[in-house]
Design a protein around this motif. Structure first.
Motif, PDB file in Angstrom:
ATOM      1  N   GLU A  52       0.816  -9.701  -9.872  1.00  0.00           N
ATOM      2  CA  GLU A  52       0.131  -8.726  -8.408  1.00  0.00           C
ATOM      3  C   GLU A  52       0.869  -8.053  -8.643  1.00  0.00           C
ATOM      4  O   GLU A  52       2.614  -7.974  -8.274  1.00  0.00           O
ATOM      5  CB  GLU A  52      -0.257 -10.085  -7.898  1.00  0.00           C
ATOM      6  N   VAL A  53       0.619  -7.282  -8.564  1.00  0.00           N
ATOM      7  CA  VAL A  53       1.747  -5.544  -8.254  1.00  0.00           C
ATOM      8  C   VAL A  53       0.681  -4.608  -7.006  1.00  0.00           C
ATOM      9  O   VAL A  53      -0.498  -4.738  -7.323  1.00  0.00           O
ATOM     10  CB  VAL A  53       2.118  -4.358  -9.128  1.00  0.00           C
ATOM     11  N   GLU A  54       1.036  -3.792  -6.618  1.00  0.00           N
ATOM     12  CA  GLU A  54       1.206  -2.381  -5.508  1.00  0.00           C
ATOM     13  C   GLU A  54       1.223  -1.516  -6.513  1.00  0.00           C
ATOM     14  O   GLU A  54       1.762  -0.909  -6.335  1.00  0.00           O
ATOM     15  CB  GLU A  54       1.462  -3.130  -4.177  1.00  0.00           C
ATOM     16  N   ILE A  55       0.024  -0.832  -6.146  1.00  0.00           N
ATOM     17  CA  ILE A  55      -0.613   0.331  -6.674  1.00  0.00           C
ATOM     18  C   ILE A  55      -1.372   1.472  -5.792  1.00  0.00           C
ATOM     19  O   ILE A  55      -1.819   0.964  -4.706  1.00  0.00           O
ATOM     20  CB  ILE A  55      -0.947   0.263  -8.005  1.00  0.00           C
ATOM     21  N   GLU A  56      -1.094   2.653  -5.947  1.00  0.00           N
ATOM     22  CA  GLU A  56      -2.096   3.222  -5.612  1.00  0.00           C
ATOM     23  C   GLU A  56      -2.751   4.528  -6.076  1.00  0.00           C
ATOM     24  O   GLU A  56      -3.101   4.998  -7.173  1.00  0.00           O
ATOM     25  CB  GLU A  56      -0.970   4.453  -4.807  1.00  0.00           C
ATOM     26  N   THR A  57      -4.362   4.284  -5.983  1.00  0.00           N
ATOM     27  CA  THR A  57      -4.996   5.297  -6.615  1.00  0.00           C
ATOM     28  C   THR A  57      -5.648   6.025  -6.151  1.00  0.00           C
ATOM     29  O   THR A  57      -4.775   6.592  -5.263  1.00  0.00           O
ATOM     30  CB  THR A  57      -6.931   3.861  -6.389  1.00  0.00           C
ATOM     31  N   PRO A  58      -6.242   7.212  -6.910  1.00  0.00           N
ATOM     32  CA  PRO A  58      -6.524   8.546  -6.071  1.00  0.00           C
ATOM     33  C   PRO A  58      -7.175   8.192  -4.266  1.00  0.00           C
ATOM     34  O   PRO A  58      -7.228   8.938  -3.254  1.00  0.00           O
ATOM     35  CB  PRO A  58      -7.358   9.364  -6.568  1.00  0.00           C
ATOM     36  N   MET A  59      -7.226   7.610  -4.452  1.00  0.00           N
ATOM     37  CA  MET A  59      -7.963   6.128  -3.096  1.00  0.00           C
ATOM     38  C   MET A  59      -7.532   6.104  -1.910  1.00  0.00           C
ATOM     39  O   MET A  59      -7.654   6.176  -0.798  1.00  0.00           O
ATOM     40  CB  MET A  59      -9.744   6.070  -3.254  1.00  0.00           C
ATOM     41  N   GLU A  60      -6.436   4.827  -2.021  1.00  0.00           N
ATOM     42  CA  GLU A  60      -6.146   4.752  -1.945  1.00  0.00           C
ATOM     43  C   GLU A  60      -4.617   3.216  -1.814  1.00  0.00           C
ATOM     44  O   GLU A  60      -5.166   3.456  -3.666  1.00  0.00           O
ATOM     45  CB  GLU A  60      -7.065   3.127  -0.525  1.00  0.00           C
ATOM     46  N   LYS A  61      -4.284   2.424  -1.450  1.00  0.00           N
ATOM     47  CA  LYS A  61      -3.063   1.887  -1.428  1.00  0.00           C
ATOM     48  C   LYS A  61      -4.389   0.373  -2.425  1.00  0.00           C
ATOM     49  O   LYS A  61      -5.684   0.118  -1.009  1.00  0.00           O
ATOM     50  CB  LYS A  61      -2.118   1.542  -0.819  1.00  0.00           C
ATOM     51  N   THR A  62      -4.200  -0.749  -3.423  1.00  0.00           N
ATOM     52  CA  THR A  62      -4.730  -1.283  -3.102  1.00  0.00           C
ATOM     53  C   THR A  62      -3.573  -2.230  -4.523  1.00  0.00           C
ATOM     54  O   THR A  62      -2.305  -2.390  -4.924  1.00  0.00           O
ATOM     55  CB  THR A  62      -5.939  -1.464  -4.645  1.00  0.00           C
ATOM     56  N   LYS A  63      -4.105  -4.095  -4.301  1.00  0.00           N
ATOM     57  CA  LYS A  63      -3.401  -4.859  -5.641  1.00  0.00           C
ATOM     58  C   LYS A  63      -3.933  -4.693  -6.390  1.00  0.00           C
ATOM     59  O   LYS A  63      -5.686  -4.543  -6.960  1.00  0.00           O
ATOM     60  CB  LYS A  63      -3.033  -6.272  -4.342  1.00  0.00           C
ATOM     61  N   LYS A  65      -3.265  -6.027 -11.045  1.00  0.00           N
ATOM     62  CA  LYS A  65      -2.462  -7.137 -11.961  1.00  0.00           C
ATOM     63  C   LYS A  65      -1.244  -6.476 -12.974  1.00  0.00           C
ATOM     64  O   LYS A  65      -2.196  -5.934 -13.744  1.00  0.00           O
ATOM     65  CB  LYS A  65      -3.154  -8.552 -12.111  1.00  0.00           C
ATOM     66  N   VAL A  66      -0.547  -6.499 -13.555  1.00  0.00           N
ATOM     67  CA  VAL A  66      -0.327  -6.431 -15.168  1.00  0.00           C
ATOM     68  C   VAL A  66       0.630  -8.013 -15.718  1.00  0.00           C
ATOM     69  O   VAL A  66       0.788  -8.438 -14.834  1.00  0.00           O
ATOM     70  CB  VAL A  66       0.811  -5.204 -14.690  1.00  0.00           C
ATOM     71  N   LEU A  67       0.633  -7.734 -16.893  1.00  0.00           N
ATOM     72  CA  LEU A  67       1.179  -8.460 -17.530  1.00  0.00           C
ATOM     73  C   LEU A  67       2.579  -8.688 -17.417  1.00  0.00           C
ATOM     74  O   LEU A  67       3.476  -8.496 -16.818  1.00  0.00           O
ATOM     75  CB  LEU A  67       1.073  -8.553 -18.906  1.00  0.00           C
ATOM     76  N   ALA A  68       2.775 -10.214 -16.910  1.00  0.00           N
ATOM     77  CA  ALA A  68       3.555 -11.142 -16.080  1.00  0.00           C
ATOM     78  C   ALA A  68       4.873 -11.813 -17.686  1.00  0.00           C
ATOM     79  O   ALA A  68       3.835 -12.136 -18.691  1.00  0.00           O
ATOM     80  CB  ALA A  68       3.835 -11.778 -15.874  1.00  0.00           C
ATOM     81  N   GLY A  69       5.427 -11.823 -17.071  1.00  0.00           N
ATOM     82  CA  GLY A  69       7.002 -12.316 -18.229  1.00  0.00           C
ATOM     83  C   GLY A  69       7.429 -12.852 -19.100  1.00  0.00           C
ATOM     84  O   GLY A  69       7.560 -10.983 -19.279  1.00  0.00           O
ATOM     85  N   LYS A  70       6.967 -13.390 -20.886  1.00  0.00           N
ATOM     86  CA  LYS A  70       7.843 -13.345 -21.387  1.00  0.00           C
ATOM     87  C   LYS A  70       7.721 -12.324 -22.182  1.00  0.00           C
ATOM     88  O   LYS A  70       6.404 -12.224 -22.084  1.00  0.00           O
ATOM     89  CB  LYS A  70       8.109 -14.259 -22.255  1.00  0.00           C
ATOM     90  N   LYS A  71       8.408 -11.343 -23.028  1.00  0.00           N
ATOM     91  CA  LYS A  71       8.140 -10.094 -23.749  1.00  0.00           C
ATOM     92  C   LYS A  71       7.667 -11.284 -25.286  1.00  0.00           C
ATOM     93  O   LYS A  71       8.063 -12.049 -25.557  1.00  0.00           O
ATOM     94  CB  LYS A  71       8.923  -9.420 -24.141  1.00  0.00           C
TER      95      LYS A  71
END
Ligand code: PRP
Ligand code: URA
Length: 209
Positions: A52-63, A65-71
Motif C-alpha cells: 500500500e502507498v499513499e498518493i494524491e489524485t487530482p481530487m484527494e489523498k488516497t491509499k 497499491k503498487v508492486l512490492a518485493g523482489k525484482k
C-alpha cells in the motif's frame, strides 16, 4: 500434473493455432510468439505481491497499491527464447534480462551450453525462464540448474508448447519450479520433436534451416 498451468484463454488459443500452421511465415511467427508471450505475462505475474502507498489524485489523498518485493529477471534460453523477450518486457518493463545459450545436440538430444550472461543480483530476483518449446526438458532443466548454482531461489518456467515428457522431467528434477504453457501437446516423435507441435521454433523465428 500439478506443476503445470495451461492457459486456455481464447486469444492465446487462437494465436497458438496460427503459430502451429506450417504456412505461417517468419514475420507473422515472430509477431505471434511476441503477442502470446505478452498475454502469458499477465497470468504468470498474477501472484506478485502488492504494497500500500499513499498518493494524491487530482481530487484527494488516497491509499492505493503498487508492486512490492523482489525484482524480476527474465532469462531467455537462446536462440528461440529470444522471441519471447519483447512481449514479456511490454508487461514487465523494469525486468532485467539474462541470457543462457544452449543447443540440443541433434544425435544425443543432450543440451550443450555455449553462452551465459546473468544480472549480477540474480540470486535476489524472481526469475522467469523463457523458451517456446519444452520437449525432452533437457535444455530447460540444465538452464534451471545453472541458475540455481548461481543462487537463484524463485524460478518459473514459461513455454509456449510443452510435451508431457518435458513436464515430467522438470517435475522430477525441479519440483519447486512451476511451468506455464499455452499448449500441452501429445508426445515427442523419435527425434525429440513435439507432436503436433510447431516444428523447429528457432528456425521458424529466424528463417534458418
Ligand atoms: C530448442 C528449443 C529448446 C529445446 C527444447 O532449441 O528452443 O531450447 O530445443 O528441447 P529439449 O526440451 O528436448 O531440450 P534448439 O536446441 O533447437 O536450439 P535453438 O533455439 O538455437 O534453435
Ligand atoms: N525444439 C523445437 O524447436 N521444436 C520441437 O518440437 C522440439 C525441440
Amino acid at each position: 500434473m500439478d506443476n503445470v498451468t495451461v492457459f486456455d484463454h481464447p486469444m492465446i488459443t487462437h494465436k497458438l493455432t496460427h503459430l502451429r500452421d506450417k504456412n505461417t511465415g517468419s514475420k507473422q511467427f515472430r509477431d505471434l510468439v511476441s503477442e502470446i508471450s505478452m498475454l502469458m505475462a499477465y497470468e504468470v505475474t498474477r501472484d506478485l505481491k502488492l504494497e500500500e502507498v499513499e498518493i494524491e489524485t487530482p481530487m484527494e489523498k488516497t491509499k492505493s497499491k503498487v508492486l512490492a518485493g523482489k525484482k524480476i529477471a527474465i532469462i531467455p534460453i537462446l536462440r528461440a527464447g529470444l522471441g519471447m523477450v519483447d512481449g514479456m518486457l511490454n508487461i514487465l518493463p523494469a525486468a532485467k534480462v539474462g541470457h543462457i545459450g544452449l543447443y540440443r545436440d541433434p544425435e544425443t538430444l543432450e543440451p550443450v551450453e555455449y553462452y551465459c550472461k546473468l544480472p549480477s543480483d540474480i540470486a535476489d530476483r524472481d526469475i522467469l525462464v523463457l523458451d517456446p518449446m519444452l520437449a525432452t526438458g533437457g535444455s530447460a532443466s540444465a538452464a534451471i540448474q545453472y541458475l540455481k548454482n548461481k543462487g537463484a531461489k524463485t524460478i518459473k518456467l514459461v513455454n509456449i508448447i510443452a510435451a508431457p515428457e518435458g513436464v515430467k522431467l522438470i517435475h522430477d528434477a525441479h519440483p519447486d519450479v512451476p511451468i506455464f504453457v499455452a499448449g500441452l501437446d501429445e508426445k515427442l516423435n523419435n527425434h525429440g520433436y513435439i507432436l503436433p507441435g510447431l516444428g523447429d521454433a528457432g528456425d521458424r523465428l529466424f528463417g534458418t534451416k
